[in-house]
Scaffold this motif. Sequence first.
Motif, mmCIF file in Angstrom:
data_model
loop_
_atom_site.group_PDB
_atom_site.id
_atom_site.type_symbol
_atom_site.label_atom_id
_atom_site.label_comp_id
_atom_site.label_asym_id
_atom_site.label_seq_id
_atom_site.Cartn_x
_atom_site.Cartn_y
_atom_site.Cartn_z
ATOM 1 N N UNK A 1 0.687 -0.949 -0.014
ATOM 2 C CA UNK A 1 -0.092 -0.034 0.133
ATOM 3 C C UNK A 1 0.918 1.321 0.007
ATOM 4 N N UNK A 2 1.958 1.408 0.840
ATOM 5 C CA UNK A 2 2.853 2.684 0.851
ATOM 6 C C UNK A 2 3.870 2.402 -0.081
ATOM 7 N N UNK A 3 4.455 1.453 -0.462
ATOM 8 C CA UNK A 3 5.254 1.247 -1.608
ATOM 9 C C UNK A 3 5.118 1.564 -2.855
ATOM 10 N N UNK A 4 3.687 1.126 -3.249
ATOM 11 C CA UNK A 4 3.275 0.829 -4.892
ATOM 12 C C UNK A 4 1.985 1.266 -4.881
ATOM 13 N N UNK A 5 1.462 2.567 -4.546
ATOM 14 C CA UNK A 5 0.076 2.949 -4.365
ATOM 15 C C UNK A 5 -0.665 2.573 -5.652
ATOM 16 N N UNK A 6 -0.184 2.792 -6.909
ATOM 17 C CA UNK A 6 -0.981 2.433 -8.182
ATOM 18 C C UNK A 6 -1.066 0.858 -8.342
ATOM 19 N N UNK A 7 -0.336 -0.019 -7.853
ATOM 20 C CA UNK A 7 -0.471 -1.568 -7.972
ATOM 21 C C UNK A 7 -1.691 -1.754 -6.628
ATOM 22 N N UNK A 8 -1.423 -1.250 -5.725
ATOM 23 C CA UNK A 8 -2.029 -1.574 -4.598
ATOM 24 C C UNK A 8 -3.588 -1.247 -4.718
ATOM 25 N N UNK A 9 -3.784 -0.045 -5.622
ATOM 26 C CA UNK A 9 -5.157 0.230 -6.037
ATOM 27 C C UNK A 9 -5.825 -0.837 -6.675
ATOM 28 N N UNK A 10 -4.950 -1.287 -8.049
ATOM 29 C CA UNK A 10 -5.641 -2.338 -8.869
ATOM 30 C C UNK A 10 -5.935 -3.399 -8.171
ATOM 31 N N UNK A 11 -5.027 -3.853 -7.008
ATOM 32 C CA UNK A 11 -5.459 -4.996 -6.309
ATOM 33 C C UNK A 11 -6.494 -4.914 -5.443
ATOM 34 N N UNK A 12 -6.676 -3.838 -4.995
ATOM 35 C CA UNK A 12 -7.707 -3.539 -3.992
ATOM 36 C C UNK A 12 -9.082 -3.508 -4.886
ATOM 37 N N UNK A 13 -8.996 -2.850 -6.051
ATOM 38 C CA UNK A 13 -10.246 -2.917 -7.107
ATOM 39 C C UNK A 13 -10.506 -4.532 -7.297
ATOM 40 N N UNK A 14 -9.588 -5.340 -7.444
ATOM 41 C CA UNK A 14 -9.697 -6.783 -7.918
ATOM 42 C C UNK A 14 -10.456 -7.464 -6.536
ATOM 43 N N UNK A 15 -9.725 -7.229 -5.487
ATOM 44 C CA UNK A 15 -10.284 -7.863 -4.287
ATOM 45 C C UNK A 15 -11.575 -7.496 -4.078
ATOM 46 N N UNK A 16 -12.037 -6.138 -4.247
ATOM 47 C CA UNK A 16 -13.363 -5.545 -4.051
ATOM 48 C C UNK A 16 -14.411 -6.249 -4.816
ATOM 49 N N UNK A 17 -14.064 -6.734 -6.118
ATOM 50 C CA UNK A 17 -14.713 -7.227 -7.148
ATOM 51 C C UNK A 17 -15.328 -8.564 -6.704
ATOM 52 N N UNK A 18 -14.310 -9.401 -5.858
ATOM 53 C CA UNK A 18 -14.441 -10.587 -5.616
ATOM 54 C C UNK A 18 -15.072 -10.741 -4.119
ATOM 55 N N UNK A 19 -14.852 -9.827 -3.477
ATOM 56 C CA UNK A 19 -15.313 -9.810 -2.067
ATOM 57 C C UNK A 19 -16.050 -8.469 -1.518
ATOM 58 N N UNK A 20 -17.252 -8.117 -2.281
ATOM 59 C CA UNK A 20 -17.748 -6.681 -2.391
ATOM 60 C C UNK A 20 -18.247 -6.084 -0.813
ATOM 61 N N UNK A 21 -18.340 -7.097 0.196
ATOM 62 C CA UNK A 21 -18.820 -6.935 1.243
ATOM 63 C C UNK A 21 -17.950 -6.433 2.353
ATOM 64 N N UNK A 22 -16.520 -6.789 1.888
ATOM 65 C CA UNK A 22 -15.209 -6.417 2.873
ATOM 66 C C UNK A 22 -14.921 -4.954 2.772
ATOM 67 N N UNK A 23 -15.276 -4.500 4.333
ATOM 68 C CA UNK A 23 -14.724 -3.060 4.534
ATOM 69 C C UNK A 23 -13.736 -2.842 4.638
ATOM 70 N N UNK A 24 -12.794 -3.562 4.892
ATOM 71 C CA UNK A 24 -11.319 -3.585 5.246
ATOM 72 C C UNK A 24 -10.722 -3.079 3.842
#
Length: 195
Positions: A17-40
Motif C-alpha cells: 500500500x505505501x510502496x506502490x500505491x498504483x499497484x495496490x489500487x488495482x489489487x484492491x479493485x480486484x479484491x473488492x470485485x471478488x469480496x464486495x462486502x469486505x469493508x477493510x
Amino acid sequence: STRIYAINIGNEASKIMKSDENRALKLYEKAIKYDRFNGAYRIDYAQILSKKFSEEKDKKYYNEVMKQISKVTKYEPYNNAYTPIIINLMLSNGFINDAVNLADIKVSKEPMVLQWYNQKIELNYQIAKYLIENNQYDESIVYLKNVIETKQQLGETNGKLIKPMKLSQEYESKIETAISWMEQLTGSKTESKFD
C-alpha cells in the motif's frame, strides 16, 4: 473459493500500500470485485484514493472515496473500527461538517460507547483549536459548543447508568479548555449550564 482469492489479493495489496500505491489500487479493485462486502479493502482503498486526491486534485478520486465510504457504512454499519478512519477521510477532504455530523450521530445512536464521546470531543476540540490559532474566533464557537455539549450528553447518559462512564483526564482537560475559550470569546460563563 473466490473469497479466499480476494483475501490473498487484499493481503498483498495491504503489504504494498505505501510502496506502490498504483499497484495496490488495482489489487484492491480486484479484491473488492471478488469480496464486495469486505469493508477493510474498501477503507484501505479509500485511504489511497484520498491521498491521490490531495496530491492530484482530481475529483474522480474524491468521488470514489465517498462511494467507498458509503459502501462501507452500508455493508458494515455496525463495524465501529472504521468510524475514526471515515471521519479522518472526511476531514482530510475538507468535509468538516460531515465529519462533525458523523461524530454526533455516533454519540446519539450509541450513547453507551465511551469511544464516541471521546471522538466527538477530540474532533471538535481540534477544529476549534485550529480556528482559534488562525484568528477565526467566531467560526470556532460552534465547535466549542459541541465539545461542551458532549459533556452534557455524557452526563445525561450517566444519569441512567448504575456505573457511570468516565472520561479520561485528557478529555476532561479539553472540555475545561473549551469552556475557558468559550468564556473568553463570548464574555459570559458557560460552565454552570453544563455541570
